[in-house]
Scaffold this motif. Structure first.
Motif, short mmCIF file in Angstrom:
data_model
loop_
_atom_site.label_atom_id
_atom_site.label_comp_id
_atom_site.label_asym_id
_atom_site.label_seq_id
_atom_site.Cartn_x
_atom_site.Cartn_y
_atom_site.Cartn_z
N SER A 6 39.42 39.66 36.69
CA SER A 6 39.72 41.10 36.78
C SER A 6 39.46 41.67 38.17
O SER A 6 40.09 42.64 38.57
CB SER A 6 38.90 41.87 35.74
OG SER A 6 37.52 41.73 36.00
N ARG A 7 38.58 41.08 38.91
CA ARG A 7 38.22 41.58 40.24
C ARG A 7 39.42 41.57 41.20
O ARG A 7 39.48 42.35 42.13
CB ARG A 7 37.07 40.73 40.80
CG ARG A 7 36.58 41.17 42.14
CD ARG A 7 35.68 42.40 42.07
NE ARG A 7 35.19 42.70 43.39
CZ ARG A 7 35.59 43.71 44.13
NH1 ARG A 7 36.48 44.56 43.66
NH2 ARG A 7 35.10 43.92 45.33
N CYS A 8 40.39 40.70 40.96
CA CYS A 8 41.57 40.62 41.82
C CYS A 8 42.28 41.97 41.88
O CYS A 8 42.60 42.46 42.95
CB CYS A 8 42.52 39.54 41.31
SG CYS A 8 44.05 39.41 42.26
N GLY A 9 42.53 42.55 40.74
CA GLY A 9 43.19 43.86 40.69
C GLY A 9 42.37 44.93 41.37
O GLY A 9 42.91 45.82 42.04
N GLU A 10 41.05 44.83 41.25
CA GLU A 10 40.16 45.80 41.89
C GLU A 10 40.26 45.69 43.41
O GLU A 10 40.23 46.70 44.11
CB GLU A 10 38.73 45.58 41.43
CG GLU A 10 38.52 45.88 39.96
CD GLU A 10 37.15 45.44 39.47
OE1 GLU A 10 36.26 45.16 40.31
OE2 GLU A 10 36.97 45.36 38.24
N VAL A 11 40.39 44.47 43.91
CA VAL A 11 40.52 44.27 45.37
C VAL A 11 41.80 44.93 45.85
O VAL A 11 41.82 45.65 46.86
CB VAL A 11 40.51 42.77 45.73
CG1 VAL A 11 40.90 42.55 47.18
CG2 VAL A 11 39.15 42.16 45.45
N GLU A 13 43.59 47.37 44.39
CA GLU A 13 43.50 48.83 44.26
C GLU A 13 42.62 49.44 45.34
O GLU A 13 42.98 50.46 45.93
CB GLU A 13 42.98 49.20 42.88
CG GLU A 13 43.98 48.94 41.78
CD GLU A 13 43.42 49.26 40.40
OE1 GLU A 13 42.42 50.02 40.31
OE2 GLU A 13 43.98 48.74 39.43
N ALA A 14 41.47 48.83 45.59
CA ALA A 14 40.55 49.37 46.60
C ALA A 14 41.18 49.32 47.99
O ALA A 14 41.08 50.28 48.76
CB ALA A 14 39.24 48.58 46.58
N SER A 17 44.12 51.92 48.22
CA SER A 17 43.70 53.33 48.27
C SER A 17 42.87 53.65 49.51
O SER A 17 42.76 54.81 49.88
CB SER A 17 42.92 53.69 47.00
OG SER A 17 41.73 52.95 46.93
N CYS A 35 45.92 44.27 52.59
CA CYS A 35 45.71 43.73 51.25
C CYS A 35 45.74 42.20 51.29
O CYS A 35 44.91 41.55 50.65
CB CYS A 35 46.79 44.27 50.32
SG CYS A 35 46.48 43.96 48.58
N TRP A 42 38.74 37.32 49.70
CA TRP A 42 38.26 37.28 48.31
C TRP A 42 38.50 35.89 47.72
O TRP A 42 37.62 35.33 47.07
CB TRP A 42 38.98 38.36 47.51
CG TRP A 42 38.63 38.38 46.07
CD1 TRP A 42 37.52 38.94 45.50
CD2 TRP A 42 39.39 37.82 45.00
NE1 TRP A 42 37.56 38.75 44.14
CE2 TRP A 42 38.70 38.07 43.81
CE3 TRP A 42 40.60 37.14 44.94
CZ2 TRP A 42 39.17 37.67 42.57
CZ3 TRP A 42 41.07 36.74 43.70
CH2 TRP A 42 40.36 37.00 42.55
#
Length: 82
Positions: A6-11, A13-14, A17, A35, A42
């Motif tokens: 799940s952390r992949c999507g967080e990277v 998005e962060a 943004s 990105c 990551w």
């Protein structure tokens, strides 16, 4: 592989943004480049060297399969698959 964490999507998005919110093509290209860099960092820190690990596991598997045939034991072989 990345999407299983799940952390992949967080990277993504962060990173997306945190960049300037201009709609210009240059800003979008900058976001994509940043990105990519963040995801590369990551990947290295979360997964390490996947190719090296796969190669190592393949070698172990071949060795254990040979030992299993010779010794009729498979307890080590099971540990490689898990």
């Amino acid at each position: 592989m990345w999407l299983s964490v799940s952390r992949c999507g967080e990277v993504v998005e962060a990173t997306w943004s945190s960049c300037a919110s201009m709609d210009s093509d240059k800003a979008i290209i900058g976001k994509i480049e940043k990105c990519g860099k963040d995801l590369s960092w990551w990947n290295k820190n979360i997964f390490g060297n996947v190719r090296r690990e796969l190669s190592k596991k393949r070698k172990m598997l071949i060795e254990e399969e040979a030992a299993t045939i010779n010794e009729s034991k498979n307890y080590n072989l099971r540990s490689i698959y898990c």
